[in-house]
Write a protein that holds these residues in place. Structure first.
Motif, short mmCIF file in Angstrom:
data_model
loop_
_atom_site.label_atom_id
_atom_site.label_comp_id
_atom_site.label_asym_id
_atom_site.label_seq_id
_atom_site.Cartn_x
_atom_site.Cartn_y
_atom_site.Cartn_z
N UNK A 154 0.84 -1.19 0.00
CA UNK A 154 0.00 0.00 0.00
C UNK A 154 0.88 1.25 0.00
N UNK A 155 0.58 2.19 -0.87
CA UNK A 155 1.39 3.39 -0.99
C UNK A 155 2.58 3.24 -1.91
N UNK A 156 2.71 2.08 -2.56
CA UNK A 156 3.83 1.86 -3.45
C UNK A 156 3.65 2.42 -4.84
N UNK A 233 -7.29 -9.04 -2.74
CA UNK A 233 -6.54 -10.28 -2.60
C UNK A 233 -6.99 -11.32 -3.62
N UNK A 234 -6.04 -12.10 -4.08
CA UNK A 234 -6.31 -13.19 -5.01
C UNK A 234 -6.35 -14.50 -4.23
N UNK A 271 -4.31 -5.94 -9.09
CA UNK A 271 -3.56 -5.03 -8.23
C UNK A 271 -3.55 -5.61 -6.81
N UNK A 272 -2.43 -6.19 -6.42
CA UNK A 272 -2.40 -6.96 -5.18
C UNK A 272 -1.19 -6.58 -4.33
N UNK A 273 -1.29 -6.94 -3.06
CA UNK A 273 -0.21 -6.68 -2.11
C UNK A 273 0.93 -7.68 -2.24
N UNK A 295 7.47 -2.29 -5.41
CA UNK A 295 7.43 -2.27 -3.96
C UNK A 295 8.37 -1.24 -3.36
N UNK A 296 8.72 -0.24 -4.14
CA UNK A 296 9.53 0.85 -3.63
C UNK A 296 8.71 2.12 -3.65
#
Length: 310
Positions: A154-156, A233-234, A271-273, A295-296
């Motif tokens: 989140x926020x990436x 989530x998948x 669009x997943x974590x 993830x940055x």
């Protein structure tokens, strides 16, 4: 496996290039960080071979070593986390010394993306695997894939990348609309639809209704693009019915027996974590089409005028 497809694509130095490719994947497996979505097995090899063959046919004057170097870089960079990018590029440079293949710049698209980010008050970063490059990587992946997964915390910047690409394509004359749904926000029967067991009446679900709408035939002069975004989530509870859409069949089969084909103007985006909810075989099978890791914290909002403290 590396030799045969290269020979079919008329690579004269197939054996030498195959050795370089297998060594690169072996070193990457050993030296890069351990991420759940990293795959350096047969599926990854096959994807690179297909892209290398496409480059070979499209750029017949380019040296074979440069063709393979570009295919290895462009196919693998999107899935790497930010910290692994310099290491992977270093491995490629060691295996292909003296070769320089800068990233392809799309003059119109790059300029429009940078302008859009600036207008929306985002810091424009144009370095390798940074803000603008991630948008371009998503664009390139979707040129040849109909299913793409964007992975990151989140926020990436996942949503920013998707929305920026959609706005940029719209400015370029390709109206792009995102249909965003959370697949976990409703039961499966409300997602895909259900048939009344007594009256046999069919009731469309959220996904089936949107999927049918975006896959209607368009007149030849229209250049619209429709992206169905699964923001959530998948898991196997709802994604099992999407298997036939994500593979080469591109068919959604509903509980009432209706089949809807995914058209060329429509794409699927996830669009997943993370991807930890899938086993390795499931992940490789279902999302081999394309993956963008972000993830940055690359996408930073900048304030125009007053300072943040004001």
């Amino acid at each position: 496996m590396c030799d045969n497809p290269r020979l079919q694509c008329r690579f004269d130095t197939a054996k030498v290039l195959a050795k370089k490719m297998t060594v690169l994947y072996k070193l990457s497996r050993e030296q890069l960080s351990k991420q759940y979505h990293y795959d350096f097995g047969l599926r990854a090899l096959k994807s690179v071979l297909v892209m290398a063959g496409s480059f070979k046919r499209g750029f017949p004057d380019m040296s074979e070593a440069l063709v393979l170097m570009r295919a290895l870089r462009d196919m693998n960079l999107p899935k790497f986390v930010f910290e692994d990018v310099p290491l992977f590029l270093g491995l490629i440079n060691d295996l292909f010394p003296g070769l320089d293949c800068p990233r392809v710049r799309y003059p119109t698209l790059n300029d429009v993306v940078e302008l859009d980010l600036k207008e929306n008050l985002y810091l424009v970063m144009t370095g390798p695997s940074e803000q603008v490059d991630k948008v371009i990587q998503l664009y390139e992946t979707m040129l040849t894939r109909h299913t793409t997964m964007v992975v990151g915390p989140t926020g990436g910047g996942k949503s920013v990348i998707l929305n920026t690409l959609a706005r940029a394509q719209t400015r370029m004359g390709y109206p792009t609309k995102l249909h965003v749904i959370n697949p976990k926000a409703q039961p499966t029967n409300e997602l895909y639809g259900e048939m009344d067991p007594d009256t046999r009446d069919w009731t469309d679900g959220l996904l089936s209704s949107i999927f049918r709408e975006i896959n209607k035939s368009l007149p030849p002069e229209r250049q619209d693009r429709f992206y169905l975004v699964f923001d959530g989530d998948v898991d196997a509870l709802w994604v099992e019915d999407m298997n036939s859409v994500m593979d080469d069949n591109k068919l959604l089969t509903l509980p009432n027996g209706e089949r809807i084909r995914l058209q060329n103007h429509a794409k699927l985006l996830f669009e997943v974590l993370h991807t930890a909810s899938y086993t390795r075989s499931q992940f490789s099978l279902r999302f081999e089409a394309g993956l963008i890791a972000n993830n940055s914290p690359l996408l930073k909002r900048v304030l125009c005028g007053p300072s943040p403290h004001q």
